[in-house]
Design a protein around this motif. Structure first.
Motif, PDB file in Angstrom:
ATOM      1  N   ASP A 229      85.364  63.368 -16.220  1.00 49.01           N
ATOM      2  CA  ASP A 229      85.527  62.547 -17.582  1.00 49.01           C
ATOM      3  C   ASP A 229      86.235  60.864 -17.271  1.00 49.01           C
ATOM      4  N   GLY A 230      84.860  59.415 -18.148  1.00 48.41           N
ATOM      5  CA  GLY A 230      85.419  58.637 -16.864  1.00 48.41           C
ATOM      6  C   GLY A 230      86.691  58.054 -17.490  1.00 48.41           C
ATOM      7  N   ALA A 231      86.951  58.553 -18.893  1.00 52.91           N
ATOM      8  CA  ALA A 231      88.034  57.843 -19.836  1.00 52.91           C
ATOM      9  C   ALA A 231      88.967  58.312 -18.983  1.00 52.91           C
ATOM     10  N   TYR A 232      88.932  59.930 -18.842  1.00 53.99           N
ATOM     11  CA  TYR A 232      90.110  61.024 -17.793  1.00 53.99           C
ATOM     12  C   TYR A 232      90.655  59.965 -16.671  1.00 53.99           C
ATOM     13  N   TRP A 233      89.267  59.451 -15.499  1.00 55.15           N
ATOM     14  CA  TRP A 233      89.472  58.788 -14.513  1.00 55.15           C
ATOM     15  C   TRP A 233      90.560  57.411 -14.800  1.00 55.15           C
ATOM     16  N   MET A 234      89.845  56.560 -15.553  1.00 63.47           N
ATOM     17  CA  MET A 234      90.661  55.358 -15.900  1.00 63.47           C
ATOM     18  C   MET A 234      91.752  55.842 -16.281  1.00 63.47           C
ATOM     19  N   GLY A 235      92.069  56.297 -16.583  1.00 62.21           N
ATOM     20  CA  GLY A 235      94.041  56.626 -17.551  1.00 62.21           C
ATOM     21  C   GLY A 235      94.487  57.082 -15.937  1.00 62.21           C
ATOM     22  N   LEU A 236      93.972  57.958 -15.173  1.00 60.92           N
ATOM     23  CA  LEU A 236      94.963  57.706 -13.795  1.00 60.92           C
ATOM     24  C   LEU A 236      95.053  56.478 -12.303  1.00 60.92           C
ATOM     25  N   LYS A 237      93.814  56.298 -12.728  1.00 58.96           N
ATOM     26  CA  LYS A 237      93.765  54.483 -11.883  1.00 58.96           C
ATOM     27  C   LYS A 237      94.413  53.326 -12.637  1.00 58.96           C
TER      28      LYS A 237
ATOM     29  N   MET B 292      99.710  65.071 -21.246  1.00 57.44           N
ATOM     30  CA  MET B 292      99.166  65.064 -20.852  1.00 57.44           C
ATOM     31  C   MET B 292     100.251  64.795 -18.511  1.00 57.44           C
ATOM     32  N   ILE B 293     100.764  63.864 -18.677  1.00 57.93           N
ATOM     33  CA  ILE B 293     101.685  64.466 -17.525  1.00 57.93           C
ATOM     34  C   ILE B 293     102.642  65.018 -17.327  1.00 57.93           C
TER      35      ILE B 293
ATOM     36  N   ARG C  13     102.281  68.448 -18.607  1.00 56.51           N
ATOM     37  CA  ARG C  13     101.573  69.225 -18.009  1.00 56.51           C
ATOM     38  C   ARG C  13     100.774  69.159 -16.473  1.00 56.51           C
ATOM     39  N   ILE C  14     100.759  67.920 -16.078  1.00 58.04           N
ATOM     40  CA  ILE C  14     100.130  67.701 -14.157  1.00 58.04           C
ATOM     41  C   ILE C  14     101.345  68.315 -13.816  1.00 58.04           C
ATOM     42  N   GLY C  15     102.993  67.901 -14.467  1.00 58.43           N
ATOM     43  CA  GLY C  15     104.142  68.155 -13.709  1.00 58.43           C
ATOM     44  C   GLY C  15     104.810  67.367 -12.786  1.00 58.43           C
ATOM     45  N   PHE C  16     103.687  66.317 -12.920  1.00 56.11           N
ATOM     46  CA  PHE C  16     104.312  65.361 -11.311  1.00 56.11           C
ATOM     47  C   PHE C  16     104.462  63.641 -11.911  1.00 56.11           C
ATOM     48  N   PRO C  17     105.162  63.209 -12.079  1.00 51.84           N
ATOM     49  CA  PRO C  17     105.147  61.777 -12.690  1.00 51.84           C
ATOM     50  C   PRO C  17     104.163  61.012 -12.249  1.00 51.84           C
ATOM     51  N   LEU C  18     103.345  60.274 -12.800  1.00 56.71           N
ATOM     52  CA  LEU C  18     101.988  59.695 -12.532  1.00 56.71           C
ATOM     53  C   LEU C  18     102.204  58.735 -12.098  1.00 56.71           C
TER      54      LEU C  18
ATOM     55  N   PRO D  72      87.186  68.997 -16.095  1.00 56.20           N
ATOM     56  CA  PRO D  72      87.159  67.234 -15.885  1.00 56.20           C
ATOM     57  C   PRO D  72      87.177  66.281 -16.390  1.00 56.20           C
ATOM     58  N   ASP D  73      88.171  66.791 -18.108  1.00 65.81           N
ATOM     59  CA  ASP D  73      89.065  65.159 -18.857  1.00 65.81           C
ATOM     60  C   ASP D  73      89.928  65.550 -19.170  1.00 65.81           C
ATOM     61  N   LYS D  74      90.781  66.321 -18.692  1.00 61.27           N
ATOM     62  CA  LYS D  74      92.403  66.440 -18.475  1.00 61.27           C
ATOM     63  C   LYS D  74      93.399  67.605 -16.787  1.00 61.27           C
ATOM     64  N   GLY D  75      94.218  66.750 -16.374  1.00 63.47           N
ATOM     65  CA  GLY D  75      94.429  67.848 -15.622  1.00 63.47           C
ATOM     66  C   GLY D  75      96.181  68.226 -16.061  1.00 63.47           C
ATOM     67  N   GLU D  76      96.127  69.383 -15.060  1.00 65.23           N
ATOM     68  CA  GLU D  76      97.446  70.018 -15.152  1.00 65.23           C
ATOM     69  C   GLU D  76      97.847  71.157 -14.200  1.00 65.23           C
ATOM     70  N   GLY D  77      98.936  71.835 -14.074  1.00 64.35           N
ATOM     71  CA  GLY D  77      99.973  72.606 -12.735  1.00 64.35           C
ATOM     72  C   GLY D  77      99.640  71.992 -11.264  1.00 64.35           C
ATOM     73  N   PHE D  78     100.166  70.756 -11.709  1.00 61.63           N
ATOM     74  CA  PHE D  78     100.554  69.981 -10.049  1.00 61.63           C
ATOM     75  C   PHE D  78      98.893  69.485  -9.353  1.00 61.63           C
ATOM     76  N   CYS D  79      97.718  69.751 -10.898  1.00 67.24           N
ATOM     77  CA  CYS D  79      96.510  68.761  -9.950  1.00 67.24           C
ATOM     78  C   CYS D  79      95.858  68.046 -10.775  1.00 67.24           C
ATOM     79  N   LEU D  80      95.397  66.955 -10.073  1.00 68.30           N
ATOM     80  CA  LEU D  80      94.897  65.859 -11.249  1.00 68.30           C
ATOM     81  C   LEU D  80      93.590  65.782 -11.684  1.00 68.30           C
ATOM     82  N   LEU D  81      93.061  65.689  -9.556  1.00 67.75           N
ATOM     83  CA  LEU D  81      91.552  65.784  -9.005  1.00 67.75           C
ATOM     84  C   LEU D  81      91.298  67.511  -9.056  1.00 67.75           C
ATOM     85  N   ASN D  82      89.977  68.327  -9.081  1.00 67.52           N
ATOM     86  CA  ASN D  82      89.457  69.327  -8.480  1.00 67.52           C
ATOM     87  C   ASN D  82      88.477  69.252  -7.208  1.00 67.52           C
ATOM     88  N   ASP D  83      88.948  69.270  -6.417  1.00 67.63           N
ATOM     89  CA  ASP D  83      88.685  69.339  -4.485  1.00 67.63           C
ATOM     90  C   ASP D  83      87.528  70.027  -5.294  1.00 67.63           C
TER      91      ASP D  83
END
Length: 279
Positions: free
Chosen positions: A38-46, A54-55, A57-62, A102-113
């Protein structure tokens, strides 16, 4: 994790691989990220503007460094696709970030390679039918959702029933295993189901997520597969892919045994089996 440095070091030291067998990818072009995310999710990461919940849930400091790391991992998996098309197999020492939706990260994963690379293969018409073989102990929930409406991608996840994520998504085929399952049951389930999938789906490309968190020594896995059983798992997947002429991109996935040598040795076995069968 230090395992990402130790795996190639060990493989080079023992002669399974040479320095020339490894490559260091550049960050991926964001058009391939936006192809599945999702574009909004990607822009949020950038921009570092992801919701704090969500951070957590991801488990890492962004951080910009973390986002860049995921972009490099994704590019590595994409390049493995091209190399696998040429050589039958290619392997990413990292990768397998299957909890990224597609629109969120979790479990130490930001982008689905895997998702990004599968989208690349389809868009570039390098594959028509993709099989994702996810044998990490945790269900590939993000990947399942990413391709739930894509008939050209079949998601197969064999994972611990009582393990993370608590709420499982629906893959095309899920095989949940009871806590404590050992080599015999594990390999029986794998050989029976994967053999059928190859016949039914007729893929022309495969991704293999070869997590070693299925080991009996793993502190998070809750299965009881031996290192030899884990090696036999890799051998079966590789022999079937090679026998059927299916290029395969391999991702290392998880491994959380308390002793680092247990993790590194199991991951190195994956490379050793690939070397023995393909080269």
């Amino acid at each position: 994790m230090i395992k990402y440095d130790l795996i190639p070091e060990q493989l080079i030291y023992e002669g399974t691989c040479t320095k020339e067998n490894f490559f260091c990818p550049e960050p991926i072009d964001e058009k391939w990220v936006l192809n599945v995310h999702d574009g909004a999710y990607w822009m949020g990461l950038k921009n570092g503007s992801i919701d704090p919940r969500m951070i957590r849930r991801i488990g890492f400091p962004l951080s910009p460094q973390l986002v860049m790391r995921e972009m490099i991992i994704a590019r590595g998996t994409l390049e493995c696709c091209n190399l696998a098309k040429s050589n039958g197999i290619a392997m990413n020492v990292a990768g397998g970030t299957h909890h990224a939706f597609p629109d969120k990260g979790e479990g130490f994963c930001l982008l689905n390679d895997i998702g990004i690379a599968a989208g690349y293969l389809l868009d570039m018409k390098l594959a028509q039918r993709i099989l994702i073989i996810d044998l990490d102990v945790h269900q590939g929930n993000g990947t399942a959702v990413m391709f739930q409406n894509e008939p050209r991608v079949f998601t197969f996840s064999m994972h611990g029933k009582d393990n993370y994520p608590l709420k499982k998504e629906k893959s095309d085929l899920d095989i949940p295993l009871k806590t404590g399952e050992t080599d015999e049951i594990y390999l029986e389930n794998l050989t029976q189901n994967l053999s059928q999938l190859f016949e039914q789906q007729r893929p022309d490309f495969a991704f293999y997520l070869a997590g070693v968190d299925i080991l009996e020594t793993d502190k998070l896995g809750h299965l009881s597969v031996s290192r030899e059983g884990c090696r036999q798992r890799d051998e079966f997947v590789f022999r079937e892919c090679k026998r059927r002429g299916i290029p395969v991109a391999v991702l290392m996935g998880g491994g959380y045994s308390p002793r680092l040598p247990d993790i590194v040795e199991a991951h190195c076995n994956t490379f050793r089996e690939a070397q023995k069968i393909y080269f």
